[in-house]
Design an enzyme around this catalytic site. Sequence first.
Site, PDB file in Angstrom:
ATOM      1  N   ASP A   1      -6.418  15.408  -0.123  1.00  0.00           N
ATOM      2  CA  ASP A   1      -6.634  16.263   1.054  1.00  0.00           C
ATOM      3  C   ASP A   1      -6.673  17.735   0.637  1.00  0.00           C
ATOM      4  O   ASP A   1      -5.812  18.522   1.012  1.00  0.00           O
ATOM      5  CB  ASP A   1      -5.533  16.002   2.087  1.00  0.00           C
ATOM      6  CG  ASP A   1      -5.940  16.498   3.478  1.00  0.00           C
ATOM      7  OD1 ASP A   1      -6.972  17.194   3.575  1.00  0.00           O
ATOM      8  OD2 ASP A   1      -5.231  16.194   4.455  1.00  0.00           O
TER       9      ASP A   1
ATOM     10  N   SER B   1      -0.138  22.441   7.522  1.00  0.00           N
ATOM     11  CA  SER B   1      -1.170  21.781   6.722  1.00  0.00           C
ATOM     12  C   SER B   1      -1.862  22.780   5.818  1.00  0.00           C
ATOM     13  O   SER B   1      -2.290  23.837   6.276  1.00  0.00           O
ATOM     14  CB  SER B   1      -2.214  21.134   7.638  1.00  0.00           C
ATOM     15  OG  SER B   1      -1.746  19.927   8.147  1.00  0.00           O
TER      16      SER B   1
ATOM     17  N   HIS C   1      -8.733  18.448   5.577  1.00  0.00           N
ATOM     18  CA  HIS C   1      -8.792  18.326   7.038  1.00  0.00           C
ATOM     19  C   HIS C   1      -8.741  19.675   7.729  1.00  0.00           C
ATOM     20  O   HIS C   1      -9.107  19.782   8.894  1.00  0.00           O
ATOM     21  CB  HIS C   1      -7.731  17.336   7.573  1.00  0.00           C
ATOM     22  CG  HIS C   1      -6.335  17.854   7.691  1.00  0.00           C
ATOM     23  ND1 HIS C   1      -5.366  17.646   6.728  1.00  0.00           N
ATOM     24  CD2 HIS C   1      -5.719  18.546   8.675  1.00  0.00           C
ATOM     25  CE1 HIS C   1      -4.224  18.187   7.121  1.00  0.00           C
ATOM     26  NE2 HIS C   1      -4.410  18.738   8.293  1.00  0.00           N
TER      27      HIS C   1
END
Lengths: 726, 726
Positions: free
Chosen positions: B221, B658, B86
């Site tokens: 991810d 992230s 992402h």
Amino acid sequence: MVSLRVPALIALAVLAAFPVAAEEGMWPLAQLDDLKDAVRSAGLTLAPKEIWDPSTNSGLAGAVVSLGGCTASFVSPDGLIATNHHCAFSAVQLNSTPENNILEDGFVAANQQAELRARGTRVLVFKGWDDVTREVLAAVRADMAPADRAAAVEGRRRELVAQCDSGSVRCQVVSMFGGAGFYRFRQLELTDVRLVYVPPRGIGEFGGEVDNWMWPRHTGDFALLRAWVGPDGAPAPWATANVPYRPERYLKLAQSAPVEGEFAMILGYPGATTRYRTAAGVAEDLQSTMPRRVKLLQDLVAILEAQGRRGKDVELRLATQLKQLDNSLKKALGMLEGAGHIDLLGSKQAEERRLESWIAADPARKALWGDVVSATDAALARRAVSRERDFLLAWLPQPRATSLLGAAVAIERWTDEKSKPELDRPFEFWNREERALRQRLASMQRGLDLSTDREVLRYLLRRAVQLPAGQRVTAVDQALTATGKTGEDAITAFLDRLYAAPRLADPNVRETSFALDHAALLAQQDPWIAFAAALRRDQEAKERVDLTWDGSMLSLVPRLAAAVKAWRGTPIAPDANGTLRFTYGQLHGVSPRDGVVYTAFTRLRGVVEKHTGEAPFNVPERELEAARTSASSPYRDSRLGDVPVCFLSSNDITGGNSGSPIMNSSGELIGLAFDSTWEGITADYRYDAAIGRTINVDVRYLQWVLDSVEHAGHLLRELRQVRGNR
Amino acid sequence: MVSLRVPALIALAVLAAFPVAAEEGMWPLAQLDDLKDAVRSAGLTLAPKEIWDPSTNSGLAGAVVSLGGCTASFVSPDGLIATNHHCAFSAVQLNSTPENNILEDGFVAANQQAELRARGTRVLVFKGWDDVTREVLAAVRADMAPADRAAAVEGRRRELVAQCDSGSVRCQVVSMFGGAGFYRFRQLELTDVRLVYVPPRGIGEFGGEVDNWMWPRHTGDFALLRAWVGPDGAPAPWATANVPYRPERYLKLAQSAPVEGEFAMILGYPGATTRYRTAAGVAEDLQSTMPRRVKLLQDLVAILEAQGRRGKDVELRLATQLKQLDNSLKKALGMLEGAGHIDLLGSKQAEERRLESWIAADPARKALWGDVVSATDAALARRAVSRERDFLLAWLPQPRATSLLGAAVAIERWTDEKSKPELDRPFEFWNREERALRQRLASMQRGLDLSTDREVLRYLLRRAVQLPAGQRVTAVDQALTATGKTGEDAITAFLDRLYAAPRLADPNVRETSFALDHAALLAQQDPWIAFAAALRRDQEAKERVDLTWDGSMLSLVPRLAAAVKAWRGTPIAPDANGTLRFTYGQLHGVSPRDGVVYTAFTRLRGVVEKHTGEAPFNVPERELEAARTSASSPYRDSRLGDVPVCFLSSNDITGGNSGSPIMNSSGELIGLAFDSTWEGITADYRYDAAIGRTINVDVRYLQWVLDSVEHAGHLLRELRQVRGNR
């Protein structure tokens, strides 16, 4: 465990092929002896004879009672009975008034005289059985046509019941494995039943529909009743002179804390399972029957919800009916979802292919069972031609659809049937059912809302109008034609006629009509009764056709079960049929999906966590207060660091088991079963111990609530008197 | 662990009072030395200096990079970078075409030359810091008015950055504890970044919005990028002659399987937390700011969803904007739900009362901190008078609301600011930002839909019209008055004017406008630019008022933090501010509520369980095939009996983390952090190790996918070259 008898490799292969777990099986007590090694290995310390000894007709199972649709058990020498709150629901509702709303606030009888009549509730005490297979099958000749065979079996069942019924002893003859065997069960019926303790709805129904079928669960789904009898100790209707019943057996509360992995058994009355359905039968259920059912339930729920928005009083009036429909809908949806998740159909098909290969591989087997699947499927296909009509015909007279039509159908048929000899009537119209029928006709008043009733009937009539040719409901067609109108106008005209001044909406009219003879009833020319009589002609035509199906199944299902049993090489249990069954397993959590584990126990802190102050998560303030000091409670489980609330076990149960006692290896009561988990909802077709779990409420939670929340020391003492001072 | 330094009884009391857990804290590397005993006790085998040695400006942290809003790390000597899927999303989207949709299908560069330009992506390599507290505070005099103090600090920050910036080295000066200290960080900026490996969306975004913030999680991810530099090894824009960057440090993949309970640390760039907010500040956030935010986000999402129904092309055009808004909305809703669940406000209030009692109990403390809470709350109350207007003024120019107005505001201000000396400009208008601004103005074209843009602006204008007196947006009032109409007609007339022929909808016009000088731009009399210029007058008026608030906070927040630190008697970490932080904890499952346990790891079988074939649960068929033979995979974890996918850890992270590397006690890479659990979403206010968890994707899943699904042996070899043959 059952599969321990199977050589290890085969067991592994079987488990790999279709995960039927060791705990599968709702066993008739007659099979207990077959299981004795398995249950001993699993941890049971009692001998099978201590659970039930057929030679003396006594044992632990004598403490287990049926409430008709629910299970319960005696828990004191004075006839105290423990069951689920939801099993006492309608009796509690009947005792509730706006001024004294015990459904909301709960009820503790201060003493025995203060106990409240539980109208409509009866207690059926287990008294044993005898094997009547020989007697029933003696009526059957090999050359009989299927319909004749079914009629002969039904006639013999009635004779055997009539010979057995005596006073308050009620008998029933039921088939096992669809007709491989027939047992006659004896039950003592007690009709003076009273409410002793009902928790507030915020405890007994904590979590409501949101948590229904779900884990983690924190519902105090318990209630206490008491059976009363005449001063002579014999069953008697309610009377002030009555005395508490003294059961031959009652259960003692467990003296030690149950722990994860521990043996647990349940005795109860599971209603129905369908584990010997062929793959084609499962396909029809999943692809046709169940979606049809879901559609109808969704439509009825929508009608009731819309009507409920007319006002709070209407909403309350419809609450019980809506709750029943919602619960059925949720189960059907869960079944479809679960079936997809575990590929129920695919695994059933694969299993059936393996079975058929095994049969085909041996000439002797082939001779015995070579045609059994295909013949069953052929019968199923013949029956399917009228499925749409049959489905609607089954729903039209159901009181949970329209109560007025339900009443008309019951009254019309009862007044006719009662003039016949009992042996010529179906069991549900025997004299012994008269009291329950009257009770139903009286109590329906509380849920009757004419506007809703009319909208539901309109919906069902529309569905009837849409039926395909060859599957018509003649009664509906004739009634609509008689209006002289067509289409929606005909439905409206017919409804206008029915609901203009429905006499049956008056409970007194229902009562007097019920007492009339059939000719006098028909002479009144009530349009409801006329419609009911017409519907009965459709119904009886269907019953005649059904005899052929029933007769075919009487020979096919036992053959299929015999093939499965030989193939598996282990004892197998017959499908549930509303009779007493034994199931064993362990207290165990479960992983419903990767990354998540459900623990075996929930705790009081979970109640506090879920409490929002708004229904359905709304325990009384006094419970929250009591929870603050629960650390010192004697009902605290030191391993859990809290008072336990509910627990999971791998027992194999289904609807009807609600309220069943769950017991440890010594037969002591550790909880009451009240639900299955969402993930195990497909167990009616195939039980899988890797996913299926029974949800039980812990007796320690019951005791903690009685002690710390209700301060009902007298009930605690009655429950504990067998334990000495604790 | 931090609290190990506290005498046991006090630690217990503190934990009971407010469950600040041992793992709390996103620690600046400057505090590593304070933690050395705690991290050693927790299991770290590296010395703090091995993580970062300020004397040599080197260490493990040199491998950790910022992508601006995300974190990443070097994982090979040739500049290979691991981050989240992402975090690479927009670069992947920019490289996708209908014919070659790598967003859907994924991408494996067959060799280095085949790697794709990741436009808009830059890599900032950590190069160390120096403490500039003395230099900054030298600009402040005790008798300064708050606004002057804020202006003086801001001016000194700009000077210190300007002195430090050099070539590709970018500097920033940030405050810690709201102004107690100031650090100047140095980062090397690499702008030639390329896509090396992107999994198919069905792996990289598996579970999508449904699973976002949730456990159990099965999202792959991850993505691999590579940084490139000029042939001389120095940072350079993209060029065919460029070569892979050779980082000073890169992370090695863990050689042993991580197990539950094991030490884990994360280095990354958390964006913002609010742990030193007063109870009144928390109350305002929960009762006012957050609900206001939720309402606006829900309305914007509804507008975008409605517009998306115009057609598949519009829906795709709006997808990224909608995803961002949805994610913000979900986080805000989770924050409100979680705050209620843990009684965030009540516990903050109780904690504050205890702190104030402790201060009041000692004259010296009272003199130092007696007024700090009340003074902070007074400043907050003063600011609250314009909250409604400030909120709208902040949203009006946001590109994620209307991209056209966002572009107009950016162009109008940039053309003005660029003529000033850099020291007179806010950092976001320094020359070093020009490239990123241009890039944004170019790439916005992909998401621009004029009809949607107009509806969003209509919504924001309506909101502006409804603002109370004294909190008006002058630019909006004047623009609407100028139409000569009133009410909704005025809004429509103004929108008609703006959207009649919006020149800025043309990317070439945006580019040429951006290059103009301010006077020339205004001379064009574009209504968008005129509106942007008017809005800037509102904005700059607000910025002047904000200086007083900023100046007050510059003295109050450090005092409050000092009081908290003295009260707790342990090291405390400053709020996250987008700079490099260290957080440690363990791999641990968690019980989100009574009766449920989340296991620490998820497994490949869980991917197969969740796969439905429809987005967002839609892994490629080749992954399902590979899963069938995963039992023999070298990436299988024998304890788990499967290939691991994701795992939970108790590290304290927030947005900006992230893609952060999560490492074992030896500093080896075991996974990439990519989310927090729903239950821990309130950690921005108060971290609680009993409920909060970081969600990481396991590097063994990355390797299994590269090996068994993608057959990308060359990338596996590059990742593993440091491990010898396995």
